[in-house]
Design a protein around this motif. Structure first.
Motif, mmCIF file in Angstrom:
data_model
loop_
_atom_site.group_PDB
_atom_site.id
_atom_site.type_symbol
_atom_site.label_atom_id
_atom_site.label_comp_id
_atom_site.label_asym_id
_atom_site.label_seq_id
_atom_site.Cartn_x
_atom_site.Cartn_y
_atom_site.Cartn_z
ATOM 1 N N MET A 170 -7.473 -5.901 -23.382
ATOM 2 C CA MET A 170 -6.863 -4.878 -24.219
ATOM 3 C C MET A 170 -7.156 -5.172 -25.694
ATOM 4 O O MET A 170 -6.995 -6.296 -26.147
ATOM 5 N N ASP A 171 -7.579 -4.165 -26.392
ATOM 6 C CA ASP A 171 -7.899 -4.331 -27.807
ATOM 7 C C ASP A 171 -6.624 -4.290 -28.625
ATOM 8 O O ASP A 171 -5.964 -3.266 -28.714
ATOM 9 N N ALA A 172 -6.271 -5.401 -29.204
ATOM 10 C CA ALA A 172 -5.021 -5.476 -29.946
ATOM 11 C C ALA A 172 -5.209 -5.217 -31.432
ATOM 12 O O ALA A 172 -4.258 -5.173 -32.184
ATOM 13 N N ALA A 173 -6.458 -5.027 -31.863
ATOM 14 C CA ALA A 173 -6.721 -4.961 -33.297
ATOM 15 C C ALA A 173 -6.280 -3.644 -33.916
ATOM 16 O O ALA A 173 -5.973 -3.589 -35.094
ATOM 17 N N SER A 174 -6.242 -2.604 -33.131
ATOM 18 C CA SER A 174 -6.055 -1.286 -33.738
ATOM 19 C C SER A 174 -5.135 -0.410 -32.904
ATOM 20 O O SER A 174 -5.454 0.719 -32.613
ATOM 21 N N ILE A 175 -4.007 -0.960 -32.478
ATOM 22 C CA ILE A 175 -3.073 -0.158 -31.690
ATOM 23 C C ILE A 175 -2.154 0.595 -32.647
ATOM 24 O O ILE A 175 -1.353 -0.007 -33.351
ATOM 25 N N THR A 176 -2.342 1.900 -32.667
ATOM 26 C CA THR A 176 -1.498 2.739 -33.517
ATOM 27 C C THR A 176 -1.023 3.930 -32.704
ATOM 28 O O THR A 176 -1.595 4.265 -31.666
ATOM 29 N N GLY A 177 0.019 4.552 -33.195
ATOM 30 C CA GLY A 177 0.513 5.734 -32.514
ATOM 31 C C GLY A 177 1.513 6.450 -33.381
ATOM 32 O O GLY A 177 1.764 6.070 -34.535
ATOM 33 N N GLY A 178 2.094 7.501 -32.808
ATOM 34 C CA GLY A 178 3.085 8.264 -33.543
ATOM 35 C C GLY A 178 3.508 9.476 -32.745
ATOM 36 O O GLY A 178 3.089 9.676 -31.614
ATOM 37 N N CYS A 179 4.352 10.260 -33.363
ATOM 38 C CA CYS A 179 4.914 11.429 -32.695
ATOM 39 C C CYS A 179 3.971 12.622 -32.810
ATOM 40 O O CYS A 179 2.955 12.571 -33.510
ATOM 41 N N ALA A 180 4.343 13.696 -32.161
ATOM 42 C CA ALA A 180 3.480 14.877 -32.122
ATOM 43 C C ALA A 180 3.313 15.538 -33.481
ATOM 44 O O ALA A 180 2.247 16.074 -33.791
ATOM 45 N N CYS A 181 4.352 15.521 -34.305
ATOM 46 C CA CYS A 181 4.259 16.227 -35.591
ATOM 47 C C CYS A 181 3.697 15.343 -36.700
ATOM 48 O O CYS A 181 3.387 15.835 -37.791
ATOM 49 N N GLY A 182 3.573 14.041 -36.451
ATOM 50 C CA GLY A 182 2.997 13.144 -37.437
ATOM 51 C C GLY A 182 3.986 12.537 -38.410
ATOM 52 O O GLY A 182 3.614 11.719 -39.249
ATOM 53 N N ALA A 183 5.263 12.904 -38.307
ATOM 54 C CA ALA A 183 6.264 12.376 -39.246
ATOM 55 C C ALA A 183 6.491 10.876 -39.040
ATOM 56 O O ALA A 183 6.730 10.144 -39.998
ATOM 57 N N VAL A 184 6.442 10.437 -37.780
ATOM 58 C CA VAL A 184 6.649 9.017 -37.476
ATOM 59 C C VAL A 184 5.338 8.420 -36.999
ATOM 60 O O VAL A 184 4.677 8.962 -36.098
ATOM 61 N N ARG A 185 4.959 7.312 -37.620
ATOM 62 C CA ARG A 185 3.759 6.573 -37.220
ATOM 63 C C ARG A 185 4.155 5.109 -37.051
ATOM 64 O O ARG A 185 5.048 4.602 -37.725
ATOM 65 N N TYR A 186 3.440 4.431 -36.148
ATOM 66 C CA TYR A 186 3.709 3.009 -35.947
ATOM 67 C C TYR A 186 2.426 2.249 -35.675
ATOM 68 O O TYR A 186 1.381 2.828 -35.380
ATOM 69 N N ARG A 187 2.532 0.921 -35.800
ATOM 70 C CA ARG A 187 1.410 0.037 -35.519
ATOM 71 C C ARG A 187 1.923 -1.118 -34.662
ATOM 72 O O ARG A 187 3.047 -1.585 -34.852
ATOM 73 N N ILE A 188 1.088 -1.557 -33.723
ATOM 74 C CA ILE A 188 1.430 -2.701 -32.879
ATOM 75 C C ILE A 188 0.377 -3.778 -33.129
ATOM 76 O O ILE A 188 -0.828 -3.541 -32.961
ATOM 77 N N ALA A 189 0.839 -4.957 -33.552
ATOM 78 C CA ALA A 189 -0.092 -6.003 -33.986
ATOM 79 C C ALA A 189 -0.692 -6.791 -32.834
ATOM 80 O O ALA A 189 -1.813 -7.293 -32.934
#
Ligand SMILES: [Zn+2]
Ligand SMILES: [Zn+2]
Length: 136
Positions: A1-20
C-alpha cells in the motif's frame, strides 16, 4: 500500500484529510449502525493509526452513534468520514470511499455479515466474520 499520498475528503470538498502512514487493514462492514450512518448496504473502512490522520481543510461534525462510538461526517454534504470506538485506543477508521484513491485499498475481510441485508450476496471469496473484528 502506498502510504506517501493518502488523501481524501467529502463530496463537496469542504472537508479534506491526509493519512501519513499505511492503513493497518481494510474491511467492509455490514453492521446496522454503519448501514444507517451511511444509508448504504455495505460500508468500506480502512483502519489507521489515529496519529497518522490529520484534517487539512474544514471541520467535520461529530455524532455519537453509540455510547462508545463517535462518527464524523461533513456537516455540509453529509459524507461519512471517520469512526472511532473507545476500545480502539489510538486507532481510527476512515471510510474507504472518501479516499481520493479508494481502489488502492481493497478489503481483505467482510465484518458483521450476520447483519447483512437479505438482498446482499458477496461473491468475492474473502473471509467473512459474522460479527465485528477483534478489538485491538
Ligand atoms: Zn462536504
Ligand atoms: Zn459497522
Amino acid at each position: 500500500m502506498d502510504a506517501a499520498s493518502i488523501t481524501g475528503g467529502c463530496a463537496c470538498g469542504a472537508v479534506r484529510y491526509r493519512i501519513a502512514g499505511a492503513p493497518l487493514v481494510s474491511v467492509t462492514c455490514q453492521c446496522g449502525s454503519c448501514r444507517r450512518a451511511a444509508a448504504a448496504p455495505i460500508v468500506a473502512w480502512i483502519h489507521v493509526e489515529e496519529s497518522d490522520f490529520a484534517i487539512t481543510a474544514g471541520a467535520p461534525v461529530a455524532h455519537a452513534s453509540s455510547p462508545d462510538v463517535t462518527r464524523t461526517f461533513c456537516g455540509r454534504c453529509g459524507t461519512p468520514l471517520t469512526y472511532r470506538k473507545v476500545g480502539y485506543a489510538a486507532k481510527l477508521d476512515v471510510t474507504t470511499c472518501s479516499l481520493d484513491a479508494p481502489d488502492a485499498f481493497p478489503p481483505i475481510v467482510h465484518v458483521w455479515t450476520s447483519h447483512a441485508l437479505g438482498w446482499v450476496a458477496l461473491a468475492d471469496g474473502l473471509p467473512c466474520l459474522p460479527e465485528g473484528p477483534p478489538e485491538d
